[in-house]
Design a protein around this motif. Structure first.
Motif, PDB file in Angstrom:
ATOM      1  N   UNK A 152      15.655   9.863  -2.926  1.00 35.02           N
ATOM      2  CA  UNK A 152      17.345   9.684  -2.498  1.00 35.02           C
ATOM      3  C   UNK A 152      17.458   8.270  -1.981  1.00 35.02           C
ATOM      4  N   UNK A 153      18.143   8.408  -0.730  1.00 33.45           N
ATOM      5  CA  UNK A 153      18.551   7.149  -0.003  1.00 33.45           C
ATOM      6  C   UNK A 153      17.231   6.350   0.616  1.00 33.45           C
ATOM      7  N   UNK A 154      16.161   7.328   0.933  1.00 29.67           N
ATOM      8  CA  UNK A 154      15.020   6.597   1.391  1.00 29.67           C
ATOM      9  C   UNK A 154      14.597   5.596   0.716  1.00 29.67           C
ATOM     10  N   UNK A 155      14.864   5.511  -0.879  1.00 31.00           N
ATOM     11  CA  UNK A 155      14.198   4.634  -1.707  1.00 31.00           C
ATOM     12  C   UNK A 155      14.658   3.339  -1.576  1.00 31.00           C
ATOM     13  N   UNK A 156      15.970   3.158  -0.782  1.00 32.79           N
ATOM     14  CA  UNK A 156      16.578   2.011  -0.697  1.00 32.79           C
ATOM     15  C   UNK A 156      16.519   1.530   0.995  1.00 32.79           C
ATOM     16  N   UNK A 178       0.924  -1.254   0.062  1.00 35.66           N
ATOM     17  CA  UNK A 178      -0.091  -0.097   0.059  1.00 35.66           C
ATOM     18  C   UNK A 178       0.959   1.100  -0.021  1.00 35.66           C
ATOM     19  N   UNK A 179       1.999   1.402   0.843  1.00 39.45           N
ATOM     20  CA  UNK A 179       2.748   2.380   0.703  1.00 39.45           C
ATOM     21  C   UNK A 179       3.289   2.579  -0.536  1.00 39.45           C
ATOM     22  N   UNK A 180       3.647   1.694  -1.185  1.00 42.05           N
ATOM     23  CA  UNK A 180       4.319   1.686  -2.605  1.00 42.05           C
ATOM     24  C   UNK A 180       3.454   2.113  -3.555  1.00 42.05           C
ATOM     25  N   UNK A 181       2.054   1.630  -3.456  1.00 41.03           N
ATOM     26  CA  UNK A 181       0.928   2.054  -4.341  1.00 41.03           C
ATOM     27  C   UNK A 181       0.664   3.544  -4.116  1.00 41.03           C
ATOM     28  N   UNK A 182       0.659   4.158  -3.074  1.00 42.77           N
ATOM     29  CA  UNK A 182       0.478   5.483  -2.814  1.00 42.77           C
ATOM     30  C   UNK A 182       1.583   6.515  -3.013  1.00 42.77           C
ATOM     31  N   UNK A 183       2.808   5.962  -2.649  1.00 37.08           N
ATOM     32  CA  UNK A 183       3.842   7.007  -2.776  1.00 37.08           C
ATOM     33  C   UNK A 183       4.969   6.461  -3.526  1.00 37.08           C
ATOM     34  N   UNK A 184       4.834   5.852  -4.547  1.00 35.59           N
ATOM     35  CA  UNK A 184       5.978   5.362  -5.495  1.00 35.59           C
ATOM     36  C   UNK A 184       6.615   6.453  -6.031  1.00 35.59           C
ATOM     37  N   UNK A 185       6.214   7.288  -6.431  1.00 37.16           N
ATOM     38  CA  UNK A 185       6.686   8.579  -7.055  1.00 37.16           C
ATOM     39  C   UNK A 185       7.547   9.377  -5.938  1.00 37.16           C
ATOM     40  N   UNK A 186       6.867   9.311  -4.715  1.00 36.61           N
ATOM     41  CA  UNK A 186       8.011  10.056  -3.716  1.00 36.61           C
ATOM     42  C   UNK A 186       9.036   9.394  -3.260  1.00 36.61           C
TER      43      UNK A 186
END
Length: 83
Positions: free
Chosen positions: A20-24, A7-15
């Motif tokens: 930056x590092x938070x993506x990882x 759900x986090x990915x669905x809602x916030x993929x672009x963000x």
């Protein structure tokens, strides 16, 4: 965890992609948040089985979240979007 991270990915993929590092690290951060919630009595295992899904406790359902926010140090460190 799977449902939460999906759900986090669905809602916030672009963000997340732009963070930056938070993506990882974001899934790791979600796991630590869940551990905190369990350790502090906000969540519990269904029927006491740690392998089963977790649910909010009465405390988790009634806690006032209005004063909770990410510290500015944390936002700056990870350049986090508000999740």
């Amino acid at each position: 965890m799977l449902e939460v991270t999906r759900r986090v990915w669905q809602v916030h993929e672009h963000d997340l992609r732009a963070s930056g590092d938070l993506f990882y690290t974001w899934q790791y951060d979600v796991r630590w948040a869940a551990q905190y919630l369990r350790n502090n009595g906000y969540m519990k295992a269904v029927d006491g089985d740690r392998r089963a899904p977790w649910q909010l406790t009465e405390l988790g359902r009634t806690v006032d979240l209005s004063g909770i926010g990410l510290s500015s140090k944390l936002k700056t460190k990870h350049q986090r979007p508000d999740l």
